[in-house]
Every structure is written in structure tokens, then in C-alpha cells.
Scaffold this motif. Structure first.
Motif, PDB file in Angstrom:
ATOM      1  N   CYS A 181       0.828  -1.206   0.000  1.00 40.88           N
ATOM      2  CA  CYS A 181       0.000   0.000   0.000  1.00 40.88           C
ATOM      3  C   CYS A 181       0.866   1.261   0.000  1.00 40.88           C
ATOM      4  O   CYS A 181       1.753   1.412   0.844  1.00 40.88           O
ATOM      5  CB  CYS A 181      -0.913   0.011   1.222  1.00 40.88           C
ATOM      6  N   HIS A 185      -1.377   1.324   4.585  1.00 38.58           N
ATOM      7  CA  HIS A 185      -2.532   0.739   5.255  1.00 38.58           C
ATOM      8  C   HIS A 185      -2.584  -0.760   4.959  1.00 38.58           C
ATOM      9  O   HIS A 185      -1.848  -1.276   4.126  1.00 38.58           O
ATOM     10  CB  HIS A 185      -3.818   1.407   4.797  1.00 38.58           C
ATOM     11  N   CYS A 190      -8.274  -1.023   6.556  1.00 38.05           N
ATOM     12  CA  CYS A 190      -8.024   0.326   6.027  1.00 38.05           C
ATOM     13  C   CYS A 190      -9.296   1.078   5.670  1.00 38.05           C
ATOM     14  O   CYS A 190      -9.277   2.302   5.513  1.00 38.05           O
ATOM     15  CB  CYS A 190      -7.142   0.232   4.797  1.00 38.05           C
TER      16      CYS A 190
END
Length: 448
Positions: A181, A185, A190
Motif C-alpha cells: 500500500c 494501510h 483500512c
């Protein structure tokens, strides 16, 4: 009479007087090809190569599909060219087919000769209709090579055009990449922060005409979004009166197991662009499709776009043939069935090779990420090294595969595996076996 050239002359004339794209010219020694059929192409020595990436992810029906060839020949005899202001039988026939297979609501078409041009048309239409100027793209993306589309391209191919060559008003958002990511996250906790950040950009930038996304990122790694991403993005765009452009140049035409990747999430974009597989790449054709609502704007406003080859009849005929062949061969079903088989085989490789960081895909559209270290997910090479002409690990692996008769697209630190949708299980086994053998090169590099 056409002069008969030796293979050496063919290669030398190509190398010396024509450009090799997206590369330094020094050291380019293009392979002389003379034939292609089905899932294979053939060089001048007679050696056959399994086309494990359908050239540039575009020869969906395999090489030399008879129906596509016949359509080109017939149209050339009937009406090879008229200006775009005229109606033709083939234009009407293709229009009817497009209304059947495109996401519902897309019902006005502008025909181009490439995906690049289709995206250029999309940007101009979005700006004309909304009266706004900014386009939001994402960093790991590729939307074409002309000035507007390269400005909206997030990867390293954009850099050479900046700053003077970059059209104003294009800004970049983080890509969706659950393997690594960009905003650090972890899915699903997330809550799809990457798409929420897009809304933050829209609010704080203002004057945003459109967001353009590859529904599944193509050359930059076959990044498949979580199921919540596209529906959330659709709602965000609607809430802020921003148009959603889906670049399906690579993901359209059954590649992912649906006619178009957006169909996986039941989301219809305001504008869809596509090319490549629409004619099985036998003739250059692109498409910019818009909703009826967008089209109605031009009922009493000037449509300020066009070019000589728009709706060229010779480009439309093979599209009709290709769509009918996709239906006949049930390529959506094949992509689902054989894609699951290919995914299983690739994931088996991951357990045997320390250089594989991630395997991901959908339908017959897959990527294998190579890394120095599986825990840190550090890639072997970066964009800067690619631009600088440094030898890349993926290129070394791909070269060995070519030596063993299998072609694969390598980019940065991953491979894009997207064979013709007519491929067999036996041919998949052959391609995966060649990758398995060549990955020893990357494993040795990872252990250094």
C-alpha cells in the motif's frame, strides 16, 4: 517487384532507421519475425515462441483469427475508406454490438485509432461537458503516449515530457495496491483509505472534471482493487459532480472474465475507453464511449473534436468479427476457467522461489512481482533504473524464457502474463515451466 532482403538487412534497417519504443536505442537488436498463428509466433529461423502475454496484452483471439482476417479483406473490397461524416453499414453493425456488450448507459461512441487517442477524446469531452479542467489520475498507471494521455500517466514514461510538455491540470492520487500500500494501510481494516483520499483531493483541488482509472491496473502490475473500491469511487464522483473515466484499453474484451472489468463490480463509468482486443489488434482501433447524458450536452453545443480516420470502415469491420468470435468461443467463460488454472500454477511457483513477492490476477490477466526480500517487499529495480537503462532482473529472466521459446512482458520488477484467451492448459503448463526455470536467475540475485 519487391526486393527480397536478407534477415540481416531486415534487422539492420529496422534497428538503424526506426525507433524502438520505450527504450534506449543503443543495443537494440530486434528479433526478425515472419509468421504468427494461434498462441505462437515464428522467427526467421523457424523457431516458434509461445506468446504468453498476447504481444502487448492485445491478441485476445490468438494470431491470424480467420474471421477477423476475412472481415478486413471483405471490407477492403467493399468500402476501404470514407470520411467520418458519413453513415456506413459497418458503423451501424458495430454500434449495435457495442450497445449489447458495453456497461449499460454507455450509448454514444467516438471511434479512434488507438487507446491513447480514446483517452485524449475522453479528457476533451470531460472538460467540455463539465466546464472544469482538472483530471485526477493515479501514480501506477499508463494511459497513452500523446501529450494529454502521457500527462495522465503515473509511471516513468511521463517524466521525459515534464515540465513544459505536460498539459496543465493533471494531478495524481495513490494507486490501489493491497500488496504494498502506498499510504501504508492494510486491507480490510483500512476501510479503503486510498479511495477516500481521492475524495479528499477532489474537495481540496476543486475544478475537477474527471477521475481516470484503469479498473485493473495493466502494465504497472495487474493491481486488482478490493470489491468495495469501485462502488465507493462511483459514489464519490457522483457526490461531487465529477465524471468517472474507465480506461479499459487492456482490461476489456473478456480479458478479466467479463466483457469489461467494471462489470465485476456492477459499476458503470461515465466514459469508457478501450482499444487493443477490440479488433484482436489486427487493425488499430480505439473507442471512447459516453453516457447518453454526456452526449445530450452536444445537442446544442459544438463537439470540438475529430480526425480523418474516425470511424474508418476498415477498422470497424474486424471489430464486428472479433466481438462475434468472442461470443462464439465463449471467451469470458474460458478466461474464468483457465485463469483459475493459471493462477493456481503461478501460486505454486511462489512457494518454490524466494524471488517472488506476490502473485495476483483476475481472469487471464496476471502479474508476478519479483522482490529482493519477501519480508520487506523491496523490488529488484526502480523506475529511475529503468529510465537510466540499467539492466533489470526481470529482463534477464524474460531473455532466458525467450531462449526457451516463451515470450513474456517484463516491466520494472514484475511480469504481466496475459496470453491469448484461446490458450490451452498444456500451453499454460509450458509457459509456467519456462518461468519456473528462468526464475533461478532472480533467486540467485535475491540471495546475494
Amino acid at each position: 517487384m519487391i526486393e527480397q532482403l536478407t534477415s540481416t538487412e531486415v534487422t539492420e534497417l529496422t534497428r538503424k532507421y526506426t525507433y524502438g519504443t520505450w527504450r534506449r536505442q543503443q543495443g537494440w537488436n530486434p528479433l526478425h519475425l515472419v509468421d504468427a498463428e494461434g498462441c505462437y509466433f515464428v522467427d526467421v529461423t523457424g523457431k516458434r515462441y509461445l506468446d504468453f502475454s498476447a504481444q502487448l496484452m492485445c491478441v485476445t483471439l490468438g494470431h491470424k483469427n480467420p474471421a477477423v482476417i476475412a472481415a478486413i479483406v471483405e471490407q477492403a473490397r467493399k468500402l476501404p475508406y470514407v470520411a467520418p461524416g458519413y453513415a456506413t453499414d459497418v458503423r451501424a453493425e458495430l454500434t449495435k454490438l457495442l450497445l449489447e456488450v458495453l456497461p449499460k448507459g454507455l450509448e454514444k461512441f467516438f471511434f479512434t485509432t488507438s487507446g491513447t487517442e480514446a483517452n485524449e477524446a475522453a479528457f476533451k469531452i470531460a472538460r467540455m461537458v463539465t466546464g472544469k479542467t482538472k483530471i485526477i489520475s493515479r501514480y501506477r498507471s499508463y494511459h497513452g503516449s500523446t501529450m494529454g494521455s502521457i500527462a495522465a500517466t503515473g509511471d516513468a514514461r511521463r517524466w521525459a515530457m515534464e515540465p513544459a510538455g505536460k498539459i496543465p491540470g493533471v494531478i495524481f492520487a495513490p494507486e490501489v495496491n493491497c500488496y504494498k500500500c502506498p499510504i501504508l494501510h492494510t486491507y480490510p481494516s483500512c476501510d479503503i483509505a486510498c479511495v477516500q483520499y481521492l475524495e479528499h483531493m477532489i474537495v481540496n483541488e476543486s475544478d475537477v472534471a474527471a477521475v481516470i482509472v484503469e479498473p485493473v491496473v495493466g502494465t504497472n502490475g495487474v493491481l486488482v482493487p478490493p470489491k468495495e473500491y469501485m462502488p465507493r469511487l462511483r459514489k464519490i464522483c457522483d457526490a461531487h459532480q465529477v465524471l468517472l473515466i474507465a480506461d479499459e484499453v487492456m482490461t476489456g474484451w473478456c480479458r478479466t472474465g467479463k466483457w469489461f472489468a467494471m462489470d465485476h463490480w456492477g459499476v458503470a463509468p461515465d466514459i469508457l475507453t478501450t482499444a487493443k482486443g477490440i479488433t484482436n489488434a489486427a487493425i488499430p482501433l480505439g473507442l471512447c464511449a459516453t453516457t447518453g447524458k454526456i452526449a445530450s450536452y452536444f445537442d446544442d453545443h459544438f463537439f470540438a473534436h475529430g480526425h480523418t480516420y474516425e470511424a474508418h470502415p476498415l477498422t470497424l469491420a474486424p471489430a464486428v468479427a472479433s466481438i462475434n468470435e468472442m461470443k462464439r468461443l465463449k471467451l469470458n467463460e474460458r478466461a474464468v476457467e483457465l485463469g483459475a488454472y493459471l493462477g493456481q500454477k503461478l501460486n505454486e511457483l511462489k512457494s518454490r522461489h524466494v524471488s517472488i513477492g506476490d502473485v495476483r490476477g483476475i481472469g487471464l490477466f496476471w502479474a508476478v512481482d519479483l522482490v529482493k526480500n519477501q519480508k520487506t517487499k523491496t523490488p529488484f529495480n526502480t523506475m529511475s533504473e529503468k529510465v537510466a537503462g540499467k539492466p533489470l532482473v526481470v529482463d534477464k529472466v524474460a531473455a532466458q524464457m525467450m531462449g526457451n521459446g516463451v515470450f513474456i512482458v517484463a516491466w520494472m520488477s514484475h511480469f504481466v502474463i496475459a496470453p491469448p484467451l484461446i490458450i490451452t492448459r498444456e500451453e499454460i503448463d509450458k509457459g509456467v515451466a519456462a518461468l519456473d526455470e528462468a526464475l533461478k536467475i532472480a533467486d540467485d540475485e535475491a540471495e546475494k
